[in-house]
Motif scaffolding. Structure first.
Motif, PDB file in Angstrom:
ATOM      1  N   GLN A 118      15.732   5.472   4.514  1.00  0.00           N
ATOM      2  CA  GLN A 118      15.600   6.323   3.327  1.00  0.00           C
ATOM      3  C   GLN A 118      15.872   5.550   2.035  1.00  0.00           C
ATOM      4  OE1 GLN A 118      14.589   9.415   3.317  1.00  0.00           O
ATOM      5  NE2 GLN A 118      14.706   9.592   1.103  1.00  0.00           N
ATOM      6  N   THR A 119      16.877   4.655   2.091  1.00  0.00           N
ATOM      7  CA  THR A 119      17.211   3.881   0.886  1.00  0.00           C
ATOM      8  C   THR A 119      16.629   2.487   0.910  1.00  0.00           C
ATOM      9  OG1 THR A 119      19.295   3.216   1.942  1.00  0.00           O
ATOM     10  CG2 THR A 119      19.332   5.176   0.540  1.00  0.00           C
ATOM     11  N   ASN A 120      16.338   1.928   2.083  1.00  0.00           N
ATOM     12  CA  ASN A 120      15.897   0.543   2.165  1.00  0.00           C
ATOM     13  C   ASN A 120      14.383   0.389   2.304  1.00  0.00           C
ATOM     14  OD1 ASN A 120      18.470  -1.325   2.405  1.00  0.00           O
ATOM     15  ND2 ASN A 120      18.926   0.529   3.585  1.00  0.00           N
TER      16      ASN A 120
ATOM     17  N   GLY B 171       0.800  -1.212   0.000  1.00  0.00           N
ATOM     18  CA  GLY B 171       0.000   0.000   0.000  1.00  0.00           C
ATOM     19  C   GLY B 171       0.839   1.270   0.000  1.00  0.00           C
ATOM     20  N   HIS B 172       2.214   1.134  -0.066  1.00  0.00           N
ATOM     21  CA  HIS B 172       3.124   2.279  -0.052  1.00  0.00           C
ATOM     22  C   HIS B 172       2.956   3.100   1.219  1.00  0.00           C
ATOM     23  CE1 HIS B 172       4.032   2.412  -4.655  1.00  0.00           C
ATOM     24  NE2 HIS B 172       4.167   1.200  -4.148  1.00  0.00           N
ATOM     25  N   ASP B 173       2.522   2.444   2.300  1.00  0.00           N
ATOM     26  CA  ASP B 173       2.399   3.133   3.593  1.00  0.00           C
ATOM     27  C   ASP B 173       3.726   2.952   4.325  1.00  0.00           C
ATOM     28  OD1 ASP B 173       0.062   2.955   6.394  1.00  0.00           O
ATOM     29  OD2 ASP B 173       1.574   4.410   5.825  1.00  0.00           O
ATOM     30  N   TYR B 174       4.771   3.663   3.854  1.00  0.00           N
ATOM     31  CA  TYR B 174       6.121   3.426   4.337  1.00  0.00           C
ATOM     32  C   TYR B 174       6.303   3.862   5.787  1.00  0.00           C
ATOM     33  CZ  TYR B 174       6.895   3.008  -0.701  1.00  0.00           C
ATOM     34  OH  TYR B 174       6.825   2.639  -2.008  1.00  0.00           O
ATOM     35  N   ALA B 175       5.600   4.914   6.185  1.00  0.00           N
ATOM     36  CA  ALA B 175       5.777   5.392   7.555  1.00  0.00           C
ATOM     37  C   ALA B 175       5.333   4.331   8.563  1.00  0.00           C
ATOM     38  CB  ALA B 175       5.002   6.689   7.759  1.00  0.00           C
ATOM     39  N   SER B 176       4.182   3.678   8.300  1.00  0.00           N
ATOM     40  CA  SER B 176       3.717   2.636   9.206  1.00  0.00           C
ATOM     41  C   SER B 176       4.597   1.400   9.121  1.00  0.00           C
ATOM     42  CB  SER B 176       2.266   2.278   8.876  1.00  0.00           C
ATOM     43  OG  SER B 176       1.435   3.391   9.053  1.00  0.00           O
ATOM     44  N   ALA B 177       5.079   1.086   7.897  1.00  0.00           N
ATOM     45  CA  ALA B 177       5.964  -0.075   7.751  1.00  0.00           C
ATOM     46  C   ALA B 177       7.253   0.133   8.531  1.00  0.00           C
ATOM     47  CB  ALA B 177       6.262  -0.328   6.281  1.00  0.00           C
ATOM     48  N   LEU B 178       7.795   1.357   8.513  1.00  0.00           N
ATOM     49  CA  LEU B 178       9.014   1.641   9.265  1.00  0.00           C
ATOM     50  C   LEU B 178       8.797   1.457  10.762  1.00  0.00           C
ATOM     51  CD1 LEU B 178      11.915   2.690   9.410  1.00  0.00           C
ATOM     52  CD2 LEU B 178      11.017   5.021   9.364  1.00  0.00           C
ATOM     53  N   GLY B 179       7.577   1.697  11.212  1.00  0.00           N
ATOM     54  CA  GLY B 179       7.293   1.510  12.636  1.00  0.00           C
ATOM     55  C   GLY B 179       7.396   0.070  13.098  1.00  0.00           C
ATOM     56  N   MET B 180       7.481  -0.906  12.170  1.00  0.00           N
ATOM     57  CA  MET B 180       7.586  -2.324  12.536  1.00  0.00           C
ATOM     58  C   MET B 180       9.039  -2.803  12.542  1.00  0.00           C
ATOM     59  SD  MET B 180       4.299  -3.666  10.334  1.00  0.00           S
ATOM     60  CE  MET B 180       4.392  -5.325  11.013  1.00  0.00           C
TER      61      MET B 180
END
Length: 556
Positions: free
Chosen positions: A487-489, A466-475
């Motif tokens: 930023q790159t990964n 879903g390109h919800d990168y902010a929530s994915a980063l929270g995991m």
């Protein structure tokens, strides 16, 4: 021929969105064409997608001319469906692509209609949260209609999405929406301000090419005044900047306030074309001429009478005979002077004048007076002015764009925002915008996902799809963030990813503090390329949930 519930005859597919397809269909019961939105089967088991689908049907039940009306909804053997009115004028995005820049007065009229529809939704407590040109349809009269309330939320209800999840298209999100703060009606006002800025200038207000750059610029920079890019009325430039204020307290408080301001932007009256000047000369009255002739005639008659009297006097004078003087002796005397005689004659002439000469002079003076009177009358005649006629002109209404989908547009080769409600597509840079150096994304808080480790892996890839990168980063764990810069990964790595589907995810080892999950993944890129990945993920426990700590994937 495919029928839905034995009532809706599917004619052709006119749109494809993130979780549903839209068909032109014929309602056999009411004998009319409708837009039928059908959820795709792969999402039928996802409770969150089903709930969003139902919420769109509920929001569409608002009866307003600027909101796409929902006619019917429910479940069928073919899946969930929503029957909506068919809007044949295309989307606002189609109009913007066709015209490049929209005339400021036409843009004000379109934006005022959108604001009116938003106000109707806000009064019922519904926030759209994903307003963009693809979600605004135009009818055959270019009247805007808001569609796709898929991620709308009741202002007083609990959000379905997880805390920290970023929903919507970044190009049209308000700063407080990007930072995860509580939002209200002013977030939709900001999105409408972005649309208005883009209609007027053809460019985004803050620029940016990748989702992370868009987020960083919007949180740090003020929008560019549209009047610096195109010629605008001062009132239009001012209301766009107020709608795009980074601080919600400085924006229009309600969509109705923005609508009222837009209605004050009116096209100036067309200049009146000057007509030919008509000069009418009034002929002088003949009364003065008749009076002058009468005076002249009387003067001539009087002069003639005087001449006759003088002639009669001259005829009578020779008949007077004086007696002969007595003969006197001749005495030498001095010659008498004629001065007394000349003085007497002069005195008589002074009393009586010279008849002939005086009459001729009077006649010439009278003729000169008549000529001067007639010439002055003609010279000082005043013209009568005619006022020029006013010609009313009207400007043609903007032509509606060609027919497009009624929900979310199908993917295209241009880098425009996609219609996926939770997607974060890449937007092509504006023609006149100069890209700024890439800024780091705003760090997301660490959110441990409750449940088993395999479920955590599946949830992570759903957010990536879903390109919800902010929530994915929270995991990610702190160790994962330190070794693999997000930023790159995450942002750089998955910008070209359309979806990642987990074919399998199973726990291979687990203990109270860590676990390993074997995965089999299928990744589809935006150009259609498919990649196959296998391997393991290693997770660490954080409270009641799990965090991703170390990947171990390889191409299959």
């Amino acid at each position: 021929m495919r029928l839905v519930l034995g009532r809706y005859e599917l004619l052709e597919r006119i749109g494809r969105g993130g979780m549903a397809d839209v068909f032109r269909a014929h309602d056999r019961s009411l004998e009319r064409d409708v837009a039928l939105k059908m959820m795709r089967p792969e999402f039928a088991g996802d409770a969150e997608f089903v709930e969003r689908f139902h919420r769109e049907a509920e929001a569409g039940a608002i009866d307003h001319p600027n909101i796409v009306r929902v006619l019917d909804s429910g479940a069928s053997p073919d899946g969930q469906f929503i029957a909506m009115e068919l809007v044949n004028g295309g989307t606002l995005r189609d109009l913007m692509r066709a015209s490049g820049r929209v005339d400021q007065y036409a843009a004000a009229e379109i934006a005022a209609g959108i604001a009116d529809g938003l106000e109707a939704a806000h009064i019922r407590g519904v926030l759209h949260r994903d307003l963009k040109p693809e979600n605004v349809l135009l009818d055959t009269e270019s009247r805007p209609k808001i569609a796709d309330f898929g991620i709308a939320r009741l202002a007083a209800a609990t959000a379905i999405t997880k805390a920290g999840e970023l929903l919507g298209t970044p190009q049209y999100l308000a700063p407080e929406q990007m930072s995860g703060d509580v939002i209200d009606e002013r977030a939709d006002v900001y999105a409408l301000g972005v649309i208005l800025h883009e209609m007027l200038t053809g460019q985004q207000p803050t620029g940016g090419t990748t989702p992370s750059e868009i987020v960083a610029r919007r949180l740090r920079s003020d929008p560019r005044p549209p009047a610096r890019l195109v010629a605008l009325a001062p009132v239009m430039n001012a209301l766009v900047l107020r709608a795009l204020a980074r601080d919600p307290a400085r924006r229009f408080r309600r969509a109705a306030d923005l609508r009222d301001a837009l209605l004050q932007v009116r096209r100036p009256a067309a200049p009146v074309r000057a007509g030919p000047w008509v000069v009418r000369l009034r002929l002088p009255s003949v009364a003065p001429l008749v009076a002058a002739l009468a005076v002249l005639t009387a003067s001539i008659r009087d002069a003639a009478n005087r001449v006759d009297r003088v002639a009669a006097l001259r005829d009578a004078l020779p008949t007077i005979r004086l007696p002969a003087p007595p003969r006197m002796p001749v005495v030498a005397m001095p010659r008498p002077s004629l001065a007394p005689v000349a003085a007497g004659v002069a005195s008589w002439r002074a009393r009586h004048g010279a008849p002939q000469r005086r009459s001729a002079a009077a006649l010439m003076a009278l003729l000169a007076l008549v000529a001067a009177f007639i010439g002055g009358t003609l010279a000082f005649a005043r013209p009568t002015e005619l006022r020029p006629l006013a010609v009313a002109t009207s400007a043609p209404a903007p032509t509606a764009a060609m027919l497009a989908n009624t929900s979310s547009p199908a993917p295209s080769t241009s880098a425009e925002p996609t219609a996926e409600p939770i997607a974060v597509p890449i937007l092509a840079p504006a023609a006149a915008a100069t890209p700024a150096p890439t800024a780091a994304a705003t760090p997301a808080p660490v959110v441990a996902t409750e449940g088993d480790p395999a479920g955590t892996i599946l949830a992570f890839y759903e957010l990536i799809s879903g390109h919800d990168y902010a929530s994915a980063l929270g995991m990610w764990s702190d160790r994962m963030r330190a070794i693999y810069p997000p930023q790159t990964n995450i942002w750089g790595r998955f910008d070209r990813t359309r979806s990642i589907v987990a074919r399998s995810a199973s726990v291979t080892s687990a203990n109270p503090g860590s676990a390993a999950v074997a995965v089999d993944l299928i990744e589809t890129l935006s150009d259609g390329t498919i990649r196959h990945w296998v391997g393991s993920w290693y997770l660490v426990r954080s409270g009641p949930g799990w965090l991703l700590d170390q990947p171990g994937l390889r191409p299959a």
